[in-house]
Design an enzyme around this catalytic site. Structure first.
Site, PDB file in Angstrom:
ATOM      1  N   LYS A  45       0.887  -1.165   0.000  1.00  0.00           N
ATOM      2  CA  LYS A  45       0.000   0.000   0.000  1.00  0.00           C
ATOM      3  C   LYS A  45       0.924   1.213   0.000  1.00  0.00           C
ATOM      4  O   LYS A  45       1.488   1.578   1.021  1.00  0.00           O
ATOM      5  CB  LYS A  45      -0.869  -0.029   1.254  1.00  0.00           C
ATOM      6  N   VAL A  85       1.473   6.547  13.256  1.00  0.00           N
ATOM      7  CA  VAL A  85       0.783   5.496  12.501  1.00  0.00           C
ATOM      8  C   VAL A  85       1.427   4.137  12.793  1.00  0.00           C
ATOM      9  O   VAL A  85       0.740   3.114  12.870  1.00  0.00           O
ATOM     10  CB  VAL A  85       0.770   5.816  10.982  1.00  0.00           C
ATOM     11  N   GLU A 137       9.727   0.958  10.503  1.00  0.00           N
ATOM     12  CA  GLU A 137      10.774   1.962  10.258  1.00  0.00           C
ATOM     13  C   GLU A 137      10.109   3.319  10.428  1.00  0.00           C
ATOM     14  O   GLU A 137       9.307   3.722   9.582  1.00  0.00           O
ATOM     15  CB  GLU A 137      11.315   1.830   8.827  1.00  0.00           C
ATOM     16  N   CYS A 162      13.654  10.531   6.874  1.00  0.00           N
ATOM     17  CA  CYS A 162      13.551  10.038   8.252  1.00  0.00           C
ATOM     18  C   CYS A 162      14.856  10.266   8.994  1.00  0.00           C
ATOM     19  O   CYS A 162      14.861  10.513  10.186  1.00  0.00           O
ATOM     20  CB  CYS A 162      13.209   8.558   8.239  1.00  0.00           C
ATOM     21  N   GLU A 178       9.617  15.730  15.154  1.00  0.00           N
ATOM     22  CA  GLU A 178      10.090  15.611  13.773  1.00  0.00           C
ATOM     23  C   GLU A 178       9.375  16.643  12.906  1.00  0.00           C
ATOM     24  O   GLU A 178       8.152  16.627  12.792  1.00  0.00           O
ATOM     25  CB  GLU A 178       9.789  14.200  13.255  1.00  0.00           C
TER      26      GLU A 178
END
Ligand code: NAD
Length: 361
Positions: free
Chosen positions: A43, A101, A119, A153, A252
């Protein structure tokens, strides 16, 4: 007894990918998952669906992968993504995206007792000591926070600089930030493109305001450059006088915003480096190898670069400590994530044994 071990695939892997680096992060999951013998349902992010669909098309045009081994199901996260993570027939989930999430994905995996690797996000420190080659350090810190417009990231967004070189470092960093050529990312001369979409721009802009309200000083950037088309460009941004507890030092931002803090000695540097919930990566600039190794050991992160930043390779495991994730991608560990282990015992004697003894081989 003869004992041997088989590595077997899980079966169906559900893979959820984010919008940044969409093809590379697809490859990091797809290659080991298929190599281990699984099938994959991916997805992709709703922001980058087309690249995943085109990639799947090319895979089937150019390889002899059996039909159905790799599937792409586009859709929104809360609908298609949640349905995939909640599906009882998915045996293994692999997710790259935000920590928020990631928690939901892990909860759904828990419901089904499906294996899961995550991750997640980062707030990675880059640490500059006074004995560092400052040209290299400025370059590396820039690479960490401004490459890909900070939308990675592993962005080095917590910049820790020793007090002895702090002023000089900030001057050099802001000078270099001012020279970055912003523009169309498809033009070879462009060094920094826009952020990916308007919501992202607004988030970055809001964090700049939050930072200054919290007491940080805007040393450079923070604005939309007036001479560029579109509404998603933002200048490379340097916030100084940042304190570790501030939101701009803990959360972040996922944009080109460096939060610069000072430190007095190695132990303070280590304390500041670890004073964050994330633990994805870190960079250390020093010419003192022993110090570099002490920090590499002490920093709570899945990757530490010494006098370098932003290196990744298929051979080297990548992943997070703390809230930056579970499991690893790449390297032998990355392949293991897609295998389950079976231990097989074969009696070599043909004898009738004692039914009440636990045989330890
Ligand atoms: P995101 O968490 O918003 O979305 C990631 C994916 O999850 C998308 O495909 C999205 O559609 C899907 N999703 C959203 N809600 C879902 C739900 N309830 N159930 C299942 N799936 C759902 O992240 P993003 O904004 O696409 O990507 C940026 C984030 O990804 C940043 O936090 C970044 O640090 C992280 N990231 C981590 C790595 C890494 O390797 N550690 C690499 C790249 C990006």
């Amino acid at each position: 007894m003869f004992n041997y071990v088989r590595k077997e695939p899980y079966g169906v892997v559900g893979a959820i990918t984010p919008w940044n680096s969409p093809l590379m992060l697809t490859a990091w999951k797809l290659a080991p998952a298929l190599a281990a013998g699984n099938t994959v349902i991916q997805k992709p992010s709703e922001e980058t669906t087309v690249s995943a669909l085109r990639f799947a098309e090319l895979v089937y045009q150019r390889t002899d992968l059996p039909a159905g081994a790799y599937n792409v199901v586009p859709g929104y996260g809360e609908e298609a993504g949640a349905a995939l993570t909640a599906h009882a027939d998915v045996d293994k989930l692999t997710f790259t995206g935000s920590s928020a999430v990631g928690r939901e994905v892990a909860a759904n995996a828990g419901e089904n007792l499906a294996a899961v690797s995550l991750e997640l996000g980062g707030k990675s420190p880059t640490i500059v000591f006074p004995d560092a080659n400052l040209d290299n350090a400025v370059n590396g810190v820039m690479k960490g926070i401004f490459a890909a417009t900070g939308q990675t990231c592993l962005a080095g967004s917590r910049v820790l600089v020793h007090e002895d070189v702090r002023e000089e470092f900030i001057d050099r960093l802001t000078d270099r930030a001012g020279e970055i050529s912003l523009g169309d990312p498809l033009e070879p001369d462009t060094e920094m493109g826009p952020v990916a979409f308007r919501n992202q721009w607004e988030k970055v802009r809001e964090y700049v305001d939050i930072g200054t309200q919290e007491g940080a000083t805007l040393a450079f950037g923070g604005e939309q450059p007036g001479d560029l088309p579109g509404e998603c460009f933002i200048q490379p941004t340097v916030l100084v006088d940042v304190e570790s507890g501030m939101q701009v030092a803990q959360e972040e931002i996922f944009g080109p915003v460096a939060s610069v803090m000072g430190f007095a000695d190695e132990s303070e540097a280590l304390e500041l480096a670890n004073d964050v919930d994330y633990g994805l990566a870190a960079g250390v600039w020093t010419e003192n190898t022993r110090r570099a190794q002490r920090l590499a050991e002490g920093i709570e992160a899945g990757t530490v670069w010494i006098n370098e930043y932003r290196m990744v390779a298929p051979q080297s495991p990548f992943g997070g400590f703390k809230d930056s994730g579970l499991g690893r991608e790449n390297g032998p560990e990355g392949l293991e994530e897609y295998c389950q282990t079976k231990s097989i015992w074969i009696d070599q004697t043909g004898e009738v044994g004692d039914p009440f003894a636990l045989d330890t081989g």
